[in-house]
Design a protein around this motif. Structure first.
Motif, PDB file in Angstrom:
ATOM      1  N   THR A 112      -2.747  -5.488   4.865  1.00 35.41           N
ATOM      2  CA  THR A 112      -1.603  -5.045   4.070  1.00 35.41           C
ATOM      3  C   THR A 112      -0.319  -5.586   4.683  1.00 35.41           C
ATOM      4  O   THR A 112      -0.132  -5.529   5.894  1.00 35.41           O
ATOM      5  CB  THR A 112      -1.568  -3.499   4.023  1.00 35.41           C
ATOM      6  OG1 THR A 112      -2.768  -3.046   3.406  1.00 35.41           O
ATOM      7  CG2 THR A 112      -0.376  -2.990   3.254  1.00 35.41           C
ATOM      8  N   ARG A 136       4.035  -1.359   3.534  1.00 34.22           N
ATOM      9  CA  ARG A 136       3.631   0.022   3.232  1.00 34.22           C
ATOM     10  C   ARG A 136       4.860   0.806   2.779  1.00 34.22           C
ATOM     11  O   ARG A 136       5.937   0.667   3.362  1.00 34.22           O
ATOM     12  CB  ARG A 136       3.010   0.663   4.460  1.00 34.22           C
ATOM     13  CG  ARG A 136       1.655   0.078   4.757  1.00 34.22           C
ATOM     14  CD  ARG A 136       1.006   0.648   6.008  1.00 34.22           C
ATOM     15  NE  ARG A 136      -0.304   0.049   6.161  1.00 34.22           N
ATOM     16  CZ  ARG A 136      -0.515  -1.148   6.716  1.00 34.22           C
ATOM     17  NH1 ARG A 136       0.489  -1.855   7.177  1.00 34.22           N
ATOM     18  NH2 ARG A 136      -1.749  -1.630   6.812  1.00 34.22           N
ATOM     19  N   GLU A 140       0.846  -1.191   0.000  1.00 31.26           N
ATOM     20  CA  GLU A 140       0.000   0.000   0.000  1.00 31.26           C
ATOM     21  C   GLU A 140       0.878   1.236   0.000  1.00 31.26           C
ATOM     22  O   GLU A 140       1.876   1.300   0.714  1.00 31.26           O
ATOM     23  CB  GLU A 140      -0.870  -0.038   1.261  1.00 31.26           C
ATOM     24  CG  GLU A 140      -1.827   1.099   1.428  1.00 31.26           C
ATOM     25  CD  GLU A 140      -2.698   0.944   2.670  1.00 31.26           C
ATOM     26  OE1 GLU A 140      -3.861   1.352   2.583  1.00 31.26           O
ATOM     27  OE2 GLU A 140      -2.236   0.432   3.709  1.00 31.26           O
TER      28      GLU A 140
END
Length: 181
Positions: A98, A101, A16
């Motif tokens: 997720t 990141r 992400e």
């Protein structure tokens, strides 16, 4: 060395792009290393760093504390692992956790074509997340968001290539912003 050996095998991971203040806004503290900061998100492509979720760190790297500073290849781009989020933090999309990141400003590196989405006001690929200040009521925050949304829409509309075309401007409406508590 264990971390480097684990990095050799490839696998699919859910990543992400997030703003530099994402972790701070959510009040996160790293379990290991550090989290993303505003400084990581100032210039496109300048900070190839990544933060792992706790669960991914455990599953993929066996919780190896030597992982910080290691390189991770994401879509053929080397990224330096700088930290790990706390256990139980799955992100803001609860439908799918997720694993990794990276700063929003890395977007042009991962998707150079079509044109840079960071600089194109016509792209609506991102979501906005905010925290309510304790001194504001929900009603005050909602009113402020409506005003800010209109301001952003006006600025974006001035930059559209079809400005002045009644057909296109008729379809360009400001986004509806609603406060969820």
């Amino acid at each position: 060395e264990q971390a480097n050996a684990s990095l050799a095998a490839s696998e699919k991971a859910r990543s992400e792009l997030v703003s530099g203040n994402y972790c701070e806004t959510l009040g996160l503290r790293p379990v290991l290393g550090r989290l993303l900061t505003q400084a990581d998100d100032e210039r496109p492509g300048a900070h190839p760093v990544a933060v792992l979720s706790y669960e991914y760190w455990q599953r993929r790297f066996g919780g190896d504390p030597a992982i910080v500073g290691s390189k991770l290849i994401l879509n053929n781009h080397p990224m330096t692992i700088v930290g790990v989020t706390p256990p139980g933090f799955y992100g803001t999309d609860l439908a799918e956790a997720t694993d990794i990141r990276v700063p929003m400003m890395m977007e042009p590196v991962f998707r150079p074509f079509p044109a840079n989405r960071l600089q194109n006001p016509g792209n609506k690929w991102w979501a906005v997340l905010a925290r309510l200040r304790p001194v504001l009521s929900g009603r005050q925050a909602q009113a402020g968001m409506v005003v800010r949304s209109r301001e952003m829409h006006e600025v974006a509309s001035e930059q559209l290539p079809w400005r002045g075309c009644a057909y296109h401007e008729g379809g360009a409406r400001p986004a509806h912003i609603r406060l969820l508590q």
